[in-house]
Design a protein around this motif. Structure first.
Motif, PDB file in Angstrom:
ATOM      1  N   ALA A  63       0.853  -1.191   0.000  1.00 17.33           N
ATOM      2  CA  ALA A  63       0.000   0.000   0.000  1.00 17.33           C
ATOM      3  C   ALA A  63       0.887   1.239   0.000  1.00 17.33           C
ATOM      4  O   ALA A  63       2.075   1.176   0.332  1.00 17.33           O
ATOM      5  CB  ALA A  63      -0.910  -0.004   1.221  1.00 17.33           C
ATOM      6  N   THR A  64       0.306   2.361  -0.379  1.00 17.10           N
ATOM      7  CA  THR A  64       1.037   3.623  -0.378  1.00 17.10           C
ATOM      8  C   THR A  64       0.502   4.519   0.738  1.00 17.10           C
ATOM      9  O   THR A  64      -0.314   4.102   1.547  1.00 17.10           O
ATOM     10  CB  THR A  64       0.911   4.320  -1.739  1.00 17.10           C
ATOM     11  N   GLY A  65       0.973   5.754   0.777  1.00 19.86           N
ATOM     12  CA  GLY A  65       0.585   6.653   1.851  1.00 19.86           C
ATOM     13  C   GLY A  65       1.623   6.644   2.949  1.00 19.86           C
ATOM     14  O   GLY A  65       2.655   5.952   2.868  1.00 19.86           O
ATOM     15  N   SER A  66       1.372   7.376   4.017  1.00 18.48           N
ATOM     16  CA  SER A  66       2.349   7.505   5.093  1.00 18.48           C
ATOM     17  C   SER A  66       2.312   6.339   6.079  1.00 18.48           C
ATOM     18  O   SER A  66       3.338   6.001   6.684  1.00 18.48           O
ATOM     19  CB  SER A  66       2.127   8.822   5.842  1.00 18.48           C
ATOM     20  N   SER A  67       1.161   5.692   6.246  1.00 22.70           N
ATOM     21  CA  SER A  67       1.034   4.650   7.274  1.00 22.70           C
ATOM     22  C   SER A  67       2.018   3.500   7.113  1.00 22.70           C
ATOM     23  O   SER A  67       2.607   3.059   8.110  1.00 22.70           O
ATOM     24  CB  SER A  67      -0.397   4.105   7.308  1.00 22.70           C
ATOM     25  N   PRO A  68       2.227   2.951   5.892  1.00 19.72           N
ATOM     26  CA  PRO A  68       3.111   1.786   5.794  1.00 19.72           C
ATOM     27  C   PRO A  68       4.599   2.094   5.752  1.00 19.72           C
ATOM     28  O   PRO A  68       5.416   1.169   5.739  1.00 19.72           O
ATOM     29  CB  PRO A  68       2.663   1.130   4.490  1.00 19.72           C
ATOM     30  N   LEU A  69       4.974   3.368   5.745  1.00 15.50           N
ATOM     31  CA  LEU A  69       6.400   3.696   5.632  1.00 15.50           C
ATOM     32  C   LEU A  69       7.253   3.032   6.714  1.00 15.50           C
ATOM     33  O   LEU A  69       8.357   2.557   6.420  1.00 15.50           O
ATOM     34  CB  LEU A  69       6.593   5.213   5.634  1.00 15.50           C
ATOM     35  N   PRO A  70       6.812   2.987   7.987  1.00  8.88           N
ATOM     36  CA  PRO A  70       7.643   2.308   8.993  1.00  8.88           C
ATOM     37  C   PRO A  70       7.883   0.836   8.677  1.00  8.88           C
ATOM     38  O   PRO A  70       8.920   0.281   9.060  1.00  8.88           O
ATOM     39  CB  PRO A  70       6.829   2.473  10.282  1.00  8.88           C
ATOM     40  N   ILE A  71       6.940   0.205   7.990  1.00  5.18           N
ATOM     41  CA  ILE A  71       7.129  -1.198   7.597  1.00  5.18           C
ATOM     42  C   ILE A  71       8.256  -1.304   6.589  1.00  5.18           C
ATOM     43  O   ILE A  71       9.177  -2.129   6.730  1.00  5.18           O
ATOM     44  CB  ILE A  71       5.837  -1.769   6.976  1.00  5.18           C
ATOM     45  N   TYR A  72       8.213  -0.461   5.565  1.00  6.89           N
ATOM     46  CA  TYR A  72       9.212  -0.531   4.509  1.00  6.89           C
ATOM     47  C   TYR A  72      10.595  -0.162   5.042  1.00  6.89           C
ATOM     48  O   TYR A  72      11.600  -0.760   4.650  1.00  6.89           O
ATOM     49  CB  TYR A  72       8.830   0.390   3.351  1.00  6.89           C
ATOM     50  N   GLN A  73      10.645   0.796   5.942  1.00  3.11           N
ATOM     51  CA  GLN A  73      11.929   1.188   6.529  1.00  3.11           C
ATOM     52  C   GLN A  73      12.515   0.059   7.364  1.00  3.11           C
ATOM     53  O   GLN A  73      13.720  -0.235   7.277  1.00  3.11           O
ATOM     54  CB  GLN A  73      11.732   2.448   7.364  1.00  3.11           C
ATOM     55  N   ALA A  74      11.677  -0.607   8.152  1.00  3.91           N
ATOM     56  CA  ALA A  74      12.151  -1.707   8.991  1.00  3.91           C
ATOM     57  C   ALA A  74      12.574  -2.900   8.138  1.00  3.91           C
ATOM     58  O   ALA A  74      13.596  -3.554   8.425  1.00  3.91           O
ATOM     59  CB  ALA A  74      11.067  -2.122   9.986  1.00  3.91           C
ATOM     60  N   LEU A  75      11.826  -3.185   7.079  1.00  2.00           N
ATOM     61  CA  LEU A  75      12.177  -4.312   6.213  1.00  2.00           C
ATOM     62  C   LEU A  75      13.468  -4.033   5.453  1.00  2.00           C
ATOM     63  O   LEU A  75      14.329  -4.913   5.317  1.00  2.00           O
ATOM     64  CB  LEU A  75      11.036  -4.593   5.237  1.00  2.00           C
ATOM     65  N   THR A  76      13.630  -2.806   4.995  1.00  3.96           N
ATOM     66  CA  THR A  76      14.866  -2.420   4.310  1.00  3.96           C
ATOM     67  C   THR A  76      16.068  -2.577   5.229  1.00  3.96           C
ATOM     68  O   THR A  76      17.136  -3.057   4.807  1.00  3.96           O
ATOM     69  CB  THR A  76      14.764  -0.970   3.810  1.00  3.96           C
ATOM     70  N   ALA A  77      15.891  -2.209   6.497  1.00  2.00           N
ATOM     71  CA  ALA A  77      16.983  -2.354   7.467  1.00  2.00           C
ATOM     72  C   ALA A  77      17.347  -3.826   7.669  1.00  2.00           C
ATOM     73  O   ALA A  77      18.529  -4.173   7.809  1.00  2.00           O
ATOM     74  CB  ALA A  77      16.588  -1.715   8.794  1.00  2.00           C
ATOM     75  N   LYS A  78      16.349  -4.682   7.682  1.00  2.00           N
ATOM     76  CA  LYS A  78      16.609  -6.114   7.848  1.00  2.00           C
ATOM     77  C   LYS A  78      17.376  -6.672   6.650  1.00  2.00           C
ATOM     78  O   LYS A  78      18.274  -7.506   6.803  1.00  2.00           O
ATOM     79  CB  LYS A  78      15.287  -6.870   8.031  1.00  2.00           C
ATOM     80  N   VAL A  79      17.013  -6.210   5.454  1.00  5.59           N
ATOM     81  CA  VAL A  79      17.722  -6.648   4.253  1.00  5.59           C
ATOM     82  C   VAL A  79      19.166  -6.155   4.288  1.00  5.59           C
ATOM     83  O   VAL A  79      20.109  -6.903   3.999  1.00  5.59           O
ATOM     84  CB  VAL A  79      16.999  -6.153   2.987  1.00  5.59           C
ATOM     85  N   ALA A  80      19.352  -4.894   4.659  1.00  4.46           N
ATOM     86  CA  ALA A  80      20.695  -4.306   4.701  1.00  4.46           C
ATOM     87  C   ALA A  80      21.594  -5.014   5.706  1.00  4.46           C
ATOM     88  O   ALA A  80      22.810  -5.153   5.476  1.00  4.46           O
ATOM     89  CB  ALA A  80      20.599  -2.814   5.030  1.00  4.46           C
ATOM     90  N   SER A  81      21.016  -5.474   6.815  1.00  7.35           N
ATOM     91  CA  SER A  81      21.801  -6.138   7.856  1.00  7.35           C
ATOM     92  C   SER A  81      22.040  -7.616   7.567  1.00  7.35           C
ATOM     93  O   SER A  81      22.800  -8.276   8.281  1.00  7.35           O
ATOM     94  CB  SER A  81      21.093  -6.002   9.210  1.00  7.35           C
ATOM     95  N   GLY A  82      21.387  -8.137   6.553  1.00  2.00           N
ATOM     96  CA  GLY A  82      21.524  -9.549   6.231  1.00  2.00           C
ATOM     97  C   GLY A  82      20.588 -10.450   7.009  1.00  2.00           C
ATOM     98  O   GLY A  82      20.678 -11.680   6.925  1.00  2.00           O
ATOM     99  N   ALA A  83      19.639  -9.861   7.739  1.00  2.00           N
ATOM    100  CA  ALA A  83      18.706 -10.651   8.532  1.00  2.00           C
ATOM    101  C   ALA A  83      17.708 -11.403   7.666  1.00  2.00           C
ATOM    102  O   ALA A  83      17.134 -12.405   8.098  1.00  2.00           O
ATOM    103  CB  ALA A  83      17.961  -9.753   9.521  1.00  2.00           C
ATOM    104  N   VAL A  84      17.503 -10.914   6.456  1.00  2.00           N
ATOM    105  CA  VAL A  84      16.597 -11.598   5.534  1.00  2.00           C
ATOM    106  C   VAL A  84      17.049 -11.324   4.106  1.00  2.00           C
ATOM    107  O   VAL A  84      17.583 -10.261   3.797  1.00  2.00           O
ATOM    108  CB  VAL A  84      15.131 -11.124   5.740  1.00  2.00           C
ATOM    109  N   ASP A  85      16.852 -12.312   3.247  1.00  2.00           N
ATOM    110  CA  ASP A  85      17.155 -12.183   1.829  1.00  2.00           C
ATOM    111  C   ASP A  85      15.848 -11.911   1.095  1.00  2.00           C
ATOM    112  O   ASP A  85      14.963 -12.765   1.040  1.00  2.00           O
ATOM    113  CB  ASP A  85      17.795 -13.473   1.323  1.00  2.00           C
TER     114      ASP A  85
END
Length: 261
Positions: free
Chosen positions: A35-57
């Motif tokens: 989804a778009t808008g401001s509400s899901p941004l924390p989800i995308y930021q947290a998931l991006t951080a997990k990818v960057a740290s190698g916690a998930v592929d």
């Protein structure tokens, strides 16, 4: 329906991102509806951080769009295709080929809607669909009194939704399109897991009607009551009008960790 009350938007984003990460560990090529808008941004930021740290592929993930404005020029920065590429696809390190969405600039909009429904089915269906909620209870762009059996189609936005979205168009409501393509409620309900994130006091009434009100087309998000695996994550402010808030807190606190969302 499971209701999870968290402290704030950051906590909600982390919780949902971990659920997506768990899905991707189990199914590398999961199709994630965003989804778009401001509400899901924390989800995308947290998931991006997990990818960057190698916690998930997330390299095998596929991304599906929920809705799109009709008539914005190709490449317009506020088209939802542009927003999803900017906020989700590229931060996760995915190629644009991993993304699918409806064509809001097609000459034949009705055909584009039908084509997108077919494309979702051909892709195996959405594994996890993220949702926000409007102040009037809409999900996607299924405005109040939308059919609960509706498929992907063109919709006319209410004035309230255009007012709410003007903040993305320099505060100018005249720049906000009147029409959109949206997955219908029937289409949304076909996803295997629905996860709605709502934050802020302004969403409290819509959340209460969605979770504890009657199933009604007047509150499109109430259709989540029909789904076998729907999760509503809300912060304290958005939970402020829930009558059974203490019950939701107790049941989530007692939930086995292995069960996840």
């Amino acid at each position: 329906m499971e209701v999870v009350i968290v402290q704030d938007a950051t906590a909600g984003g982390e919780l949902i991102a971990e659920s997506i990460a768990t899905l991707l560990r189990r199914k590398r090529d999961a199709l994630i509806g965003v989804a778009t808008g401001s509400s899901p941004l924390p989800i995308y930021q947290a998931l991006t951080a997990k990818v960057a740290s190698g916690a998930v592929d997330a390299s095998g993930a596929r991304i599906a769009q929920l809705d799109e404005y009709v008539g914005l020029p190709a490449g317009h920065p506020e088209s939802y295709r542009s927003v999803v590429l900017r906020e989700v696809v590229r931060p996760l390190g995915l190629d644009e080929s991993a993304f699918m969405g409806p064509d809001g600039s097609a000459d034949d909009i009705l055909a584009a809607c039908e084509a997108y429904d077919r494309a979702l089915a051909a892709a195996g269906g959405v594994d996890l669909q993220l949702l926000g909620i409007g102040t009037d209870g809409h999900i996607g762009f299924n405005e109040p009194v939308s059919s609960l059996a509706s498929r992907t189609r063109i919709k006319t936005l209410t004035e309230q939704t255009r007012v709410d979205n003007a903040r993305f168009f320099e505060g100018d409501i005249e720049q906000v399109p009147h029409h959109v393509i949206t997955q219908g409620i029937g289409t949304i309900l076909e996803a295997r897991h629905l996860v709605l994130l709502a934050t802020g006091e302004g969403k409290a009434e819509a959340v209460a009607q969605t979770v504890e009100g009657p199933l009604a087309a007047l509150v499109p998000a109430s259709a989540l009551q029909l789904h076998p695996h729907a999760t509503v994550v809300v912060d304290e402010a958005a939970a402020s009008k829930l009558k059974l808030a203490d019950y939701y807190r107790a049941t989530f606190a007692a939930k086995p960790e292995w069960q996840g969302l």
